[in-house]
Design a protein around this motif. Structure first.
Motif, PDB file in Angstrom:
ATOM      1  N   GLY A   1       0.789  -1.226   0.000  1.00 44.83           N
ATOM      2  CA  GLY A   1       0.000   0.000   0.000  1.00 44.83           C
ATOM      3  C   GLY A   1       0.819   1.272   0.000  1.00 44.83           C
ATOM      4  O   GLY A   1       0.277   2.353   0.247  1.00 44.83           O
ATOM      5  N   MET A   2       2.120   1.171  -0.299  1.00 44.39           N
ATOM      6  CA  MET A   2       2.980   2.350  -0.297  1.00 44.39           C
ATOM      7  C   MET A   2       2.609   3.298  -1.428  1.00 44.39           C
ATOM      8  O   MET A   2       2.219   2.872  -2.514  1.00 44.39           O
ATOM      9  N   SER A   3       2.738   4.580  -1.169  1.00 49.50           N
ATOM     10  CA  SER A   3       2.498   5.593  -2.195  1.00 49.50           C
ATOM     11  C   SER A   3       3.638   5.586  -3.198  1.00 49.50           C
ATOM     12  O   SER A   3       4.686   4.959  -2.980  1.00 49.50           O
ATOM     13  N   LEU A   4       3.439   6.306  -4.317  1.00 47.77           N
ATOM     14  CA  LEU A   4       4.480   6.382  -5.338  1.00 47.77           C
ATOM     15  C   LEU A   4       5.761   6.987  -4.775  1.00 47.77           C
ATOM     16  O   LEU A   4       6.860   6.494  -5.047  1.00 47.77           O
ATOM     17  N   SER A   5       5.633   8.035  -3.973  1.00 48.01           N
ATOM     18  CA  SER A   5       6.830   8.663  -3.404  1.00 48.01           C
ATOM     19  C   SER A   5       7.543   7.704  -2.459  1.00 48.01           C
ATOM     20  O   SER A   5       8.779   7.628  -2.458  1.00 48.01           O
ATOM     21  N   GLN A   6       6.792   6.947  -1.661  1.00 46.35           N
ATOM     22  CA  GLN A   6       7.414   5.983  -0.751  1.00 46.35           C
ATOM     23  C   GLN A   6       8.113   4.871  -1.519  1.00 46.35           C
ATOM     24  O   GLN A   6       9.222   4.454  -1.163  1.00 46.35           O
ATOM     25  N   GLN A   7       7.474   4.385  -2.579  1.00 45.64           N
ATOM     26  CA  GLN A   7       8.104   3.346  -3.398  1.00 45.64           C
ATOM     27  C   GLN A   7       9.359   3.872  -4.075  1.00 45.64           C
ATOM     28  O   GLN A   7      10.367   3.159  -4.175  1.00 45.64           O
ATOM     29  N   ALA A   8       9.300   5.112  -4.530  1.00 45.53           N
ATOM     30  CA  ALA A   8      10.467   5.710  -5.188  1.00 45.53           C
ATOM     31  C   ALA A   8      11.637   5.817  -4.223  1.00 45.53           C
ATOM     32  O   ALA A   8      12.776   5.458  -4.559  1.00 45.53           O
ATOM     33  N   ILE A   9      11.367   6.291  -3.008  1.00 49.28           N
ATOM     34  CA  ILE A   9      12.429   6.447  -2.010  1.00 49.28           C
ATOM     35  C   ILE A   9      13.010   5.090  -1.640  1.00 49.28           C
ATOM     36  O   ILE A   9      14.230   4.902  -1.614  1.00 49.28           O
ATOM     37  N   SER A  10      12.146   4.124  -1.368  1.00 52.03           N
ATOM     38  CA  SER A  10      12.601   2.800  -0.956  1.00 52.03           C
ATOM     39  C   SER A  10      13.373   2.100  -2.064  1.00 52.03           C
ATOM     40  O   SER A  10      14.376   1.421  -1.806  1.00 52.03           O
ATOM     41  N   GLY A  11      12.928   2.289  -3.310  1.00 47.99           N
ATOM     42  CA  GLY A  11      13.636   1.677  -4.426  1.00 47.99           C
ATOM     43  C   GLY A  11      15.036   2.236  -4.589  1.00 47.99           C
ATOM     44  O   GLY A  11      16.002   1.490  -4.795  1.00 47.99           O
ATOM     45  N   VAL A  12      15.159   3.557  -4.491  1.00 48.19           N
ATOM     46  CA  VAL A  12      16.482   4.180  -4.553  1.00 48.19           C
ATOM     47  C   VAL A  12      17.335   3.725  -3.368  1.00 48.19           C
ATOM     48  O   VAL A  12      18.527   3.439  -3.515  1.00 48.19           O
ATOM     49  N   GLY A  13      16.710   3.623  -2.191  1.00 43.62           N
ATOM     50  CA  GLY A  13      17.444   3.180  -1.003  1.00 43.62           C
ATOM     51  C   GLY A  13      17.988   1.775  -1.158  1.00 43.62           C
ATOM     52  O   GLY A  13      19.135   1.489  -0.777  1.00 43.62           O
ATOM     53  N   ALA A  14      17.183   0.875  -1.725  1.00 47.33           N
ATOM     54  CA  ALA A  14      17.640  -0.501  -1.940  1.00 47.33           C
ATOM     55  C   ALA A  14      18.809  -0.532  -2.919  1.00 47.33           C
ATOM     56  O   ALA A  14      19.801  -1.249  -2.709  1.00 47.33           O
ATOM     57  N   SER A  15      18.708   0.261  -3.988  1.00 46.47           N
ATOM     58  CA  SER A  15      19.793   0.314  -4.968  1.00 46.47           C
ATOM     59  C   SER A  15      21.052   0.934  -4.366  1.00 46.47           C
ATOM     60  O   SER A  15      22.175   0.481  -4.631  1.00 46.47           O
ATOM     61  N   TYR A  16      20.871   1.963  -3.562  1.00 47.36           N
ATOM     62  CA  TYR A  16      22.003   2.615  -2.892  1.00 47.36           C
ATOM     63  C   TYR A  16      22.724   1.610  -1.984  1.00 47.36           C
ATOM     64  O   TYR A  16      23.963   1.510  -1.996  1.00 47.36           O
TER      65      TYR A  16
END
Length: 765
Positions: free
Chosen positions: A445-460
C-alpha cells in the motif's frame, strides 16, 4: 544447588576479596521500588565474552587488570530453579557498581543453554571511562537499573508495578520512555537473568532485536520495533533497551536482607537500561555448512576438471566435513587465471552432486563453445567469460521493493549498515515502517513517493555493498525509468542524495501531479474538479507498433513502456480496456496510479528537471563510469544541468527499454548486473538480448550464443545471502575482478578481538 555467590576468584583459582565485602547494600522494602543512587551518572561498559572467543579475549581484557582488580560472579546451573542463597541481578549489580568504581573488572559467569554449546559464558563489566582509555569498545553500556516487589491485593498490580520499576530505571539512566524499546521476559534464577542480560547486550551489538527471547508484556514505544530484522533508530540517536525481568512467586532465605528482593509468595520486577556501545557484533558467516561456496580457477578446462575431481575425492573420503575445510580452495584461487567456476550447495551431499554435474558440463561440447552452465543451486561456469570491460550496473525503477526485503542482510554486513546509518537516515532511505511492518500488506500500500524512495534506497545499499565490500567496479551504468535517479544517487555523483528523501516525500510531482489525484492528467484532459479519473496500467504481450496504430482512436490511453516482447499501456482504465479488446489481447492490470512516461507528464517536465538538478561531488565529472540514459543515444555529460534534463526527459517521455539496452550493448555493455530489489530488469534484459541476438544471427549460429548476460543480486522470495552469492559466483565465472575477503574471513577460527573494531567518531551513546 544453584550457586549464585559473588565468588571472589581469579582465573587461576586464587582467592580474592568478595565484592560483597565492599558493597553498599540496597535495602529491599516490600511494595516499593529500589533504584541505584549514584553521585555521577551510571555508565558501565559491558563486553561480550563467550565459549567461542573467550580465550582470545581474556588475554587482552583480563591482562589489563591485576589479579587483585578482578572479581567474578557465577551462576553455575541454568537448569536448577532452587533459589537458596539467590541474589537478584539488580542487587548484585549494585554491589558490582561499587567494585567498578574502585577500577575493578567484574566478570559475570553463567551458562547459556540457548547457544550451540551450553558452556560457560561471560560478560565483562568495567567503568566506561576506563574502557575508553584502554580502547576497549563496549558492546553496550548499563545506564541504570531498578527493582521492586509486586503490590498485592490490587488489580493489574504486576503490570502497573513493572511499568513503575521500568520508569524508575529510565529515570536513573536519564532516558525517556519515547526513545526506548522495552522487552519483558521471565527470569526465575540468577542464571536466567544473566542470560537475558546477555541477549540484551547482543541485540544492541548486532543492531537487531532478533536475539531477544521471551514474552513482551509491556507495550512497545516505537512502531518500527515490530520487525525482528535491523533495529532502525533515528540518525545520531542511540538505541536504548529497557530490559524488564520478572521472577515468578519465588521464595528465598538469606542471612543478609540486602542480598535479595524476593519476598515469600511474591513476584519481583527488575529493569535494566542498556544503551548501544561502539563495538559491533561480528558478522555472520556468508559461507557455512548450510551455504557452501567453492571457487576454482585454472588455465584450461582440463585443469578445472582435475581440481573438481580432487574436490570430489576429498568429499567422498571425508568424515565430519566442515565449512572451514573450504578455506584452502579460497587460498589457491587465482583471480588472474583465465577460467574459473564456482560450486554452490546447501550441504556436503549436495556439493558432491553439484561437483559431478559440473564435471559433466565441463565435458560438454556446447559448454566448450561458450554456452554458460548454471544450476539452480548457483554453481556456474563460462568457457568464454565476458570480463569486466562491459560490466554494467542496471538500476530498477519504481515498484520492485517488497515486504521484508533482505531483512537479514545487516547480520552479514554490520559495518556497512553502520556506515550508511552515519551517512543518512537509513530507516527513511528504505522506508522501514512500511517495508518491515508487522503487516506485510503495508508494503503493497505504499504511495508512489514511498516506493520511489525505498527503491532508490535498496539500490544505494546494494551499490555500496558491491563496490565497497567486494570492490566491484562498473564501467557503465543505466536505469529503468526512475532507476536513472537511483543511478546518480548511488554512484557518488550527487553531493547530498540523502536530502532528496524529504524532498521526494513532500514533492507535488510524486504526490499529486503524476500520482494521487493526478493533477497533471486533470489539466491535460481539461476535466472539471468534480469529474473522476479512473487510472490504471496494463502489461500486455504485443508489438509496440500494433499498439501505436490504435492510439489515435483512444486519446486517453498511452503506450508508456516498451520492453522486449511486452508493453505497458496506461491511462483511463476504460480506454485501456477498449484498446486491449480491439487489439485482441489480454492485459495484466498493474493497479498502480502513475502517469510517468505519458503525455500528461510533459506538463511537469520543468518541475522534474529542477527537482533533479542537484549539486555534484567535486570529482564527479572525472568518474570512469559511462552513464547512459533512455533520453539520448550518447552517454550523459556529468554536470548538474545535463543530468537533470536527462532524468526529466526519461521521466516524462514514453520509455523504450529495449532501445536503451540495445544502445548500451552497442556502447560496449556485456555483463548487466541489476543493483536493487528483486530481479525484474534482469529478466527483461535477457529477453531483449536474446531477441536481438536472434535477429542478428544467421542460420548457422545458435541463438543461445548470446553476447550479453544479465545477473541480479537479489530475488524476491529467496534468501538474500544465497541470491547475493549466486550473483558473485556468476561474476567470478565471467572473470570480473572482485574481493573474496568477505567470503574468506568467517572461515577463520575465531572472531576479531574486542578492541579491533574501532568505531568512527560520533557514535551515539
Amino acid at each position: 544447588m544453584n550457586l549464585a555467590h559473588p565468588l571472589a576468584t581469579t582465573h587461576n583459582g586464587q582467592a580474592e576479596t568478595s565484592i560483597a565485602d565492599t558493597a553498599i547494600a540496597d535495602k529491599a522494602i516490600a511494595d516499593t521500588v529500589i533504584t541505584e543512587k549514584l553521585a555521577k551518572p551510571l555508565r558501565i561498559a559491558v563486553l561480550l565474552g563467550d565459549a567461542v572467543n573467550l580465550d582470545s579475549h581474556s588475554a587482552q581484557v583480563l591482562g589489563t587488570f591485576t589479579e587483585r582488580e578482578r572479581v567474578q560472579i557465577c551462576a553455575a546451573n541454568a537448569n536448577q530453579s532452587s533459589v537458596h542463597e539467590q541474589r537478584s541481578l539488580t542487587a548484585l549489580l549494585g554491589q558490582a557498581t561499587t567494585a567498578i568504581e574502585q577500577d575493578k573488572l567484574v566478570e559475570l559467569k553463567f551458562n547459556d543453554g540457548n547457544l550451540p554449546q551450553p558452556l560457560a559464558q561471560s560478560l565483562y563489566l568495567l567503568d566506561g571511562l576506563r574502557a575508553a582509555k584502554l580502547r576497549l569498545h563496549a558492546h553496550a553500556f548499563i545506564a541504570g537499573f531498578a527493582a521492586g516487589n509486586k503490590v498485592t491485593g490490587i488489580a493489574n498490580a504486576a503490570v502497573e508495578n513493572a511499568a513503575t520499576v521500568a520508569n524508575a530505571a529510565l529515570a536513573a539512566a536519564k532516558r525517556s520512555l519515547a526513545q526506548t524499546f522495552q522487552h519483558q521476559t521471565v527470569a526465575n534464577t540468577l542464571n536466567e537473568a544473566f542470560v537475558a542480560l546477555r541477549q540484551g547486550v547482543t541485540a544492541l551489538a548486532a543492531r537487531t532485536q532478533a536475539p531477544l527471547k521471551g514474552t513482551t508484556g509491556i507495550k512497545q514505544t516505537n512502531d518500527t520495533n515490530h520487525q525482528t530484522g535491523y533495529w532502525f533508530s533515528d540518525q545520531h540517536q542511540a538505541r536504548v533497551l529497557c530490559l524488564n525481568l520478572v521472577a515468578k512467586n519465588l521464595t528465598a532465605t538469606t542471612s543478609n536482607p540486602a542480598d535479595t528482593l524476593l519476598d515469600s509468595g511474591q513476584d519481583i520486577c527488575q529493569s535494566l537500561v542498556l544503551t548501544q556501545g561502539t563495538q559491533l557484533a561480528a558478522p555472520k558467516a556468508l559461507v557455512d555448512e548450510n551455504r557452501l561456496f567453492v571457487p576454482i580457477s585454472g588455465d584450461s578446462i582440463d585443469s578445472l576438471i582435475a581440481q573438481v575431481l580432487q574436490l570430489v575425492n576429498t568429499l567422498e573420503n571425508s568424515v565430519g566435513f566442515h565449512a572451514e575445510y573450504l578455506k584452502p580452495w579460497f587460498e589457491r584461487y587465482d583471480a588472474n587465471a583465465p577460467l574459473a567456476l564456482v560450486l554452490m550447495a546447501a550441504s556436503i551431499d549436495d556439493l558432491k552432486l553439484e561437483a559431478k554435474a559440473m564435471l559433466g558440463a565441463l565435458e560438454n561440447d556446447a559448454v566448450h563453445h561458450g554456452q554458460p552452465f548454471k544450476t539452480p543451486a548457483g554453481s556456474c561456469f563460462s568457457a568464454k567469460p565476458l570480463g569486466d570491460t562491459g560490466l554494467t550496473f542496471v538500476y530498477p525503477g519504481v515498484g520492485t521493493v517488497y515486504a521484508n526485503m533482505f531483512n537479514n542482510l545487516h547480520e552479514y554486513f554490520p559495518a556497512l549498515y553502520h556506515q550508511l546509518e552515519r551517512e543518512g537516515d537509513l530507516s527513511a532511505m528504505l522506508q522501514s515502517p512500511q517495508i518491515y511492518a508487522a503487516n506485510v500488506k503495508a508494503a503493497a500500500g505504499m504511495s508512489l513517493s514511498q516506493q520511489a524512495i525505498s527503491g532508490v534506497g535498496a539500490s544505494y545499499l546494494f551499490t555500496k555493498l558491491l563496490t565497497q565490500a567486494f570492490n566491484i567496479k562498473p564501467k557503465i551504468a543505466l536505469g529503468y525509468s526512475m532507476g536513472e535517479a537511483a543511478m546518480w544517487a548511488s554512484l557518488d555523483v550527487w553531493q547530498t542524495p540523502h536530502e532528496m528523501i524529504t524532498a521526494t516525500e513532500n514533492s507535488d510531482i510524486f504526490n499529486h501531479a503524476i500520482s494521487g489525484e493526478l493533477t497533471a492528467v486533470r489539466r491535460a484532459w481539461q476535466l472539471a474538479d468534480n469529474e473522476a479519473i479512473v487510472w490504471n496500467s496494463f502489461v500486455v504481450r504485443a508489438d509496440s507498433n500494433e499498439i501505436k496504430a490504435l492510439l489515435p482512436e483512444f486519446p486517453r490511453a498511452y503506450l508508456a513502456i516498451t520492453q522486449g516482447d511486452t508493453c505497458v499501456i496506461a491511462g483511463c482504465e476504460a480506454s485501456c480496456k477498449a484498446l486491449l479488446a480491439k487489439l485482441g489481447k489480454r492485459g495484466i492490470a498493474a493497479n498502480r496510479v502513475t502517469a510517468m512516461h505519458t503525455a500528461p507528464a510533459m506538463l511537469v517536465h520543468g518541475q522534474v528537471q529542477d527537482f533533479y538538478t542537484q549539486a555534484l561531488n567535486a570529482d564527479a565529472e572525472y568518474s570512469p563510469i559511462r552513464f547512459i540514459s533512455a533520453a539520448q543515444t550518447a552517454p550523459v555529460t556529468v554536470d548538474s544541468h545535463s543530468i537533470g534534463r536527462a532524468i526529466a526527459d526519461t521521466f516524462c517521455s514514453p520509455l523504450d527499454f529495449s532501445a536503451l539496452i540495445q544502445n548500451a550493448t552497442e556502447q560496449g555493455a556485456r555483463l548487466f548486473v541489476e543493483v536493487g530489489a528483486d530481479r525484474q530488469t534482469s529478466t527483461l534484459i535477457d529477453k531483449i538480448s536474446h531477441a536481438h541476438a536472434c535477429q542478428n544471427s544467421d542460420q548457422h549460429q545458435s541463438s543461445t550464443n548470446a553476447t550479453t548476460t544479465a545477473i541480479a543480486c537479489n530475488a524476491k522470495g529467496g534468501d538474500a545471502i544465497t541470491s547475493l552469492l549466486k550473483c558473485l559466483a556468476q561474476l567470478i565465472s565471467h572473470r570480473v575482478p572482485l574481493s573474496l575477503a568477505p567470503l574468506m574471513q568467517p572461515l577463520s577460527a575465531n572472531a576479531a578481538p574486542l578492541s579491533s573494531a574501532v568505531s568512527p567518531e560520533g557514535e551515539p551513546q
